[in-house]
Write an enzyme that holds these catalytic residues in place. Structure first.
Site, PDB file in Angstrom:
ATOM      1  N   HIS A  95     -25.561 -13.195  25.399  1.00 27.61           N
ATOM      2  CA  HIS A  95     -24.732 -12.534  25.420  1.00 27.61           C
ATOM      3  C   HIS A  95     -25.109 -11.301  24.566  1.00 27.61           C
ATOM      4  O   HIS A  95     -26.109 -10.617  23.668  1.00 27.61           O
ATOM      5  CB  HIS A  95     -23.829 -12.968  23.806  1.00 27.61           C
ATOM      6  CG  HIS A  95     -22.574 -12.734  23.518  1.00 27.61           C
ATOM      7  ND1 HIS A  95     -22.052 -11.355  22.940  1.00 27.61           N
ATOM      8  CD2 HIS A  95     -21.250 -13.131  23.680  1.00 27.61           C
ATOM      9  CE1 HIS A  95     -20.620 -10.910  22.780  1.00 27.61           C
ATOM     10  NE2 HIS A  95     -20.013 -12.537  23.615  1.00 27.61           N
TER      11      HIS A  95
ATOM     12  N   ASP B 298     -18.487 -19.482  26.801  1.00 32.65           N
ATOM     13  CA  ASP B 298     -18.308 -20.196  27.696  1.00 32.65           C
ATOM     14  C   ASP B 298     -18.876 -21.520  28.125  1.00 32.65           C
ATOM     15  O   ASP B 298     -18.438 -22.320  29.238  1.00 32.65           O
ATOM     16  CB  ASP B 298     -18.480 -19.280  29.047  1.00 32.65           C
ATOM     17  CG  ASP B 298     -17.659 -18.007  28.749  1.00 32.65           C
ATOM     18  OD1 ASP B 298     -16.127 -18.663  28.607  1.00 32.65           O
ATOM     19  OD2 ASP B 298     -17.544 -16.510  29.070  1.00 32.65           O
TER      20      ASP B 298
HETATM   21  N1  CMC Z   1     -29.939 -16.437  32.398  1.00 30.44           N
HETATM   22  C1  CMC Z   1     -31.295 -15.265  32.210  1.00 30.44           C
HETATM   23  N2  CMC Z   1     -31.597 -14.644  32.444  1.00 30.44           N
HETATM   24  C2  CMC Z   1     -30.602 -13.891  31.776  1.00 30.44           C
HETATM   25  C3  CMC Z   1     -29.452 -14.526  30.676  1.00 30.44           C
HETATM   26  C4  CMC Z   1     -28.677 -15.528  31.139  1.00 30.44           C
HETATM   27  N3  CMC Z   1     -27.920 -16.187  31.510  1.00 30.44           N
HETATM   28  N4  CMC Z   1     -28.903 -13.792  30.423  1.00 30.44           N
HETATM   29  C5  CMC Z   1     -29.572 -12.254  30.233  1.00 30.44           C
HETATM   30  N5  CMC Z   1     -30.846 -12.711  30.348  1.00 30.44           N
HETATM   31  C6  CMC Z   1     -32.203 -11.471  30.557  1.00 30.44           C
HETATM   32  C7  CMC Z   1     -32.308 -10.640  31.818  1.00 30.44           C
HETATM   33  O1  CMC Z   1     -31.969 -10.691  32.784  1.00 30.44           O
HETATM   34  C8  CMC Z   1     -32.448  -9.732  30.813  1.00 30.44           C
HETATM   35  O2  CMC Z   1     -33.549 -10.003  30.747  1.00 30.44           O
HETATM   36  P1  CMC Z   1     -34.969  -9.133  31.306  1.00 30.44           P
HETATM   37  O3  CMC Z   1     -35.573  -8.551  29.321  1.00 30.44           O
HETATM   38  O4  CMC Z   1     -36.489  -9.625  31.241  1.00 30.44           O
HETATM   39  O5  CMC Z   1     -34.710  -7.880  31.554  1.00 30.44           O
HETATM   40  C9  CMC Z   1     -32.402 -10.509  29.169  1.00 30.44           C
HETATM   41  O6  CMC Z   1     -32.420 -11.428  29.255  1.00 30.44           O
HETATM   42  C10 CMC Z   1     -31.294  -9.207  28.770  1.00 30.44           C
HETATM   43  O7  CMC Z   1     -30.344  -9.710  29.377  1.00 30.44           O
HETATM   44  P2  CMC Z   1     -29.267  -8.597  29.670  1.00 30.44           P
HETATM   45  O8  CMC Z   1     -28.938  -8.447  31.474  1.00 30.44           O
HETATM   46  O9  CMC Z   1     -29.784  -6.799  29.846  1.00 30.44           O
HETATM   47  O10 CMC Z   1     -28.000  -8.668  28.541  1.00 30.44           O
HETATM   48  P3  CMC Z   1     -26.879  -8.581  28.250  1.00 30.44           P
HETATM   49  O11 CMC Z   1     -26.246  -7.684  27.145  1.00 30.44           O
HETATM   50  O12 CMC Z   1     -26.322  -7.445  29.478  1.00 30.44           O
HETATM   51  O13 CMC Z   1     -25.511  -9.286  29.266  1.00 30.44           O
HETATM   52  C11 CMC Z   1     -24.483 -11.262  29.325  1.00 30.44           C
HETATM   53  C12 CMC Z   1     -25.057  -9.842  28.488  1.00 30.44           C
HETATM   54  C13 CMC Z   1     -23.422 -12.290  28.984  1.00 30.44           C
HETATM   55  C14 CMC Z   1     -23.605  -9.940  30.490  1.00 30.44           C
HETATM   56  C15 CMC Z   1     -25.612 -12.004  30.008  1.00 30.44           C
HETATM   57  O14 CMC Z   1     -26.456 -12.794  28.493  1.00 30.44           O
HETATM   58  C16 CMC Z   1     -25.705 -13.179  30.890  1.00 30.44           C
HETATM   59  O15 CMC Z   1     -25.680 -12.425  32.090  1.00 30.44           O
HETATM   60  N6  CMC Z   1     -25.213 -14.436  30.846  1.00 30.44           N
HETATM   61  C17 CMC Z   1     -24.453 -15.075  31.564  1.00 30.44           C
HETATM   62  C18 CMC Z   1     -22.892 -14.867  32.114  1.00 30.44           C
HETATM   63  C19 CMC Z   1     -22.200 -15.341  30.721  1.00 30.44           C
HETATM   64  O16 CMC Z   1     -22.417 -16.478  30.377  1.00 30.44           O
HETATM   65  N7  CMC Z   1     -21.189 -14.764  30.125  1.00 30.44           N
HETATM   66  C20 CMC Z   1     -20.402 -14.796  29.671  1.00 30.44           C
HETATM   67  C21 CMC Z   1     -20.790 -14.748  28.087  1.00 30.44           C
HETATM   68  S1  CMC Z   1     -19.623 -14.083  26.630  1.00 30.44           S
HETATM   69  C22 CMC Z   1     -17.540 -14.802  27.211  1.00 30.44           C
HETATM   70  C23 CMC Z   1     -17.702 -12.784  27.550  1.00 30.44           C
HETATM   71  O17 CMC Z   1     -17.938 -12.604  26.240  1.00 30.44           O
HETATM   72  O18 CMC Z   1     -17.128 -12.709  28.175  1.00 30.44           O
END
Ligand code: CMC
Length: 431
Positions: free
Chosen positions: A306, A363
């Site tokens: 998140h 989720d």
């Molecule tokens: N699985 C594997 N790696 C992950 C995941 C995951 N679910 N989430 C983040 N990472 C890694 C990402 O690759 C990055 O790694 P590195 O630092 O080596 O490049 C690091 O963790 C930071 O991730 P980020 O993409 O910069 O984080 P963000 O804040 O931009 O994204 C997120 C947040 C929710 C989009 C992401 O965690 C994600 O894609 N999660 C899976 C989708 C999901 O469950 N979404 C629902 C969110 S909660 C409900 C809502 O508010 O909609």
């Protein structure tokens, strides 16, 4: 506490005021920065950008705290219900008996769709995604609301908000019935909000759906848990559209589109698809975890991570506990719940997830409850949208009520070509 930040650019020091929120969070006010220095700030994905000051919802991602208008989500989950929570979010306080009765009556009065709107559903192909239908139909509803294009009027807001909140579940249920080729079921004024939705989804003209109070309660709780979440992608979208003074239906339709993506609300559907895939593959979860850690695989552990929570999402904690309770009450044994628990346990002990502070989000377990209570997979994100509607409405109201509101209009750092000549078509492609 320091109320000014100092920034040195080209040898000159600029003082920037620090704004402090009611929970002590601090933001550097850079609104005069460009005028003073010629510089803007750059923050891809807005990870460090506060786009507004808001008094609706508070999150402390490090501590795993979520409060609507100051009330902890755990308390609301235990004591409140969706329509009361909606009132709290929209109006800023818990309603009295009288206020709640009036609000509920307003919702009942507005639960029907204009008969002509029914024909719009006919235009969608049988397997259209209900999120596409929901967004289109919310926007289409505005065509049937007198005065919707007039300037924002706080006295009219209440009836428009009630229309939106009441009709969104009617539209959602109609969209589902249409996608299955089933006859539309009209709402029944005797039912409360969530029961009425389940009736419209699952009753048949010849037989009423048997409303199990545990199922109604479980879905109502899901709506409460999704009701607001400060400046997430869809709410920020709603506020962005509202800043142009667009009407409440246009803003909500935009919110639905932003919510649809798998990184946001679409994650609840993606989680179940992931768990089903793991189940089909006979994987104990380890192969999927390995793939989720490998950036080249293009896979993520859906329902994990998140932007704000660097701790267990408090909503996920409540939903996980509910999963066991609801499945137990309904005497359902779902292998996907076992897989989800195994994945969670593995991820929480894996250095990749630990170092990045990736925990289950709302989720991860919500889809398992929705499956158990009979909500079809393609409707999961629609449930999120119905739940989030009070938060969107509250944020819309906050934007429209602000006396110093400006249109939201970010800047950019341009990286394209510098000025170049226009080459006539017969001379193009020649080196
Ligand atoms: N699985 C594997 N790696 C992950 C995941 C995951 N679910 N989430 C983040 N990472 C890694 C990402 O690759 C990055 O790694 P590195 O630092 O080596 O490049 C690091 O963790 C930071 O991730 P980020 O993409 O910069 O984080 P963000 O804040 O931009 O994204 C997120 C947040 C929710 C989009 C992401 O965690 C994600 O894609 N999660 C899976 C989708 C999901 O469950 N979404 C629902 C969110 S909660 C409900 C809502 O508010 O909609």
């Amino acid at each position: 506490m320091d109320k000014v930040a100092k920034l040195e650019i080209d040898g000159k020091v600029h003082e920037l005021p620090i704004v402090v929120g009611s929970e002590g969070e601090r933001g550097i006010d850079i609104s005069a920065l460009r005028q003073a220095t010629g510089c803007i700030t750059l923050d891809d994905g807005y990870g460090n950008t506060g786009s507004c000051q808001s008094n609706i919802t508070f999150i402390d991602g490090e501590k795993g705290i979520l409060r609507y208008r100051g009330i902890p989500i755990e308390v609301l989950a235990e004591k409140s219900f969706f329509i009361e929570t909606a009132y709290l979010l929209i109006y800023g306080y818990l309603p009295t008996h009288k206020e709640l009765r009036r609000f509920s009556e307003l919702l009942t009065q507005n639960e029907m769709l204009h008969e002509d709107l029914k024909f719009h559903f006919e235009g969608f192909p049988a397997h259209a995604h209900p999120m596409a239908i929901l967004s289109s139909m919310i926007n289409a509803t505005s065509c049937f609301v007198p005065g919707v294009l007039d300037a924002y009027d706080p006295t009219v807001f209440e009836s428009q908000a009630a229309r939106l909140l009441a009709k969104v579940r009617t539209i959602a249920a109609f969209a589902y019935r249409k996608s299955r080729g089933l006859p539309i079921m009209y709402p029944k004024p005797v039912y409360k909000y969530t029961a009425n939705f389940l009736h419209m989804m699952f009753s048949e003209p010849y037989q009423d759906y048997d409303l199990n109070p545990e199922v109604v309660k479980a879905l109502d709780l899901i709506f409460v848990l999704h009701a607001d979440h400060e400046q997430n992608c869809s709410t920020a979208t709603v506020r962005m559209i509202a800043s142009s003074q667009a009407n409440i239906f246009a803003c909500a339709a935009g919110g639905v589109c932003a919510l649809w993506g798998p990184l946001h609300g679409g994650a609840n559907q993606a989680v179940i698809e992931m768990l089903e895939q793991i189940h089909r593959d006979g994987d104990d979860g380890s192969k999927f975890i390995a793939a989720a850690k490998d950036k080249k695989s293009g896979k993520r552990l859906m329902g994990f991570g998140h932007r704000v929570y660097k701790n267990y999402d408090p909503r996920a904690k409540i939903i996980k506990a509910q999963c066991d309770k609801v499945l137990g009450l309904l005497k359902i044994s779902d292998p996907l719940l076992d897989i989800a628990k195994r994945l969670e346990a593995a991820a929480l002990h894996d250095s990749y997830f630990v170092e990045r502070k990736l925990y289950p989000n709302v989720d991860f377990y919500s889809g398992i409850i929705m499956r158990a209570i009979g909500i079809p997979l393609e409707m999961f994100t629609v449930m999120f949208a119905i739940g989030r509607m009070p938060g969107w409405i509250a944020n819309y109201k906050e934007v429209m009520d602000a006396t110093n509101g400006r249109i939201s209009r970010p800047r950019q750092i341009y990286t394209g070509p510098t000025e170049q000549p226009y080459v006539s078509i017969d001379k193009r492609g020649k080196k």
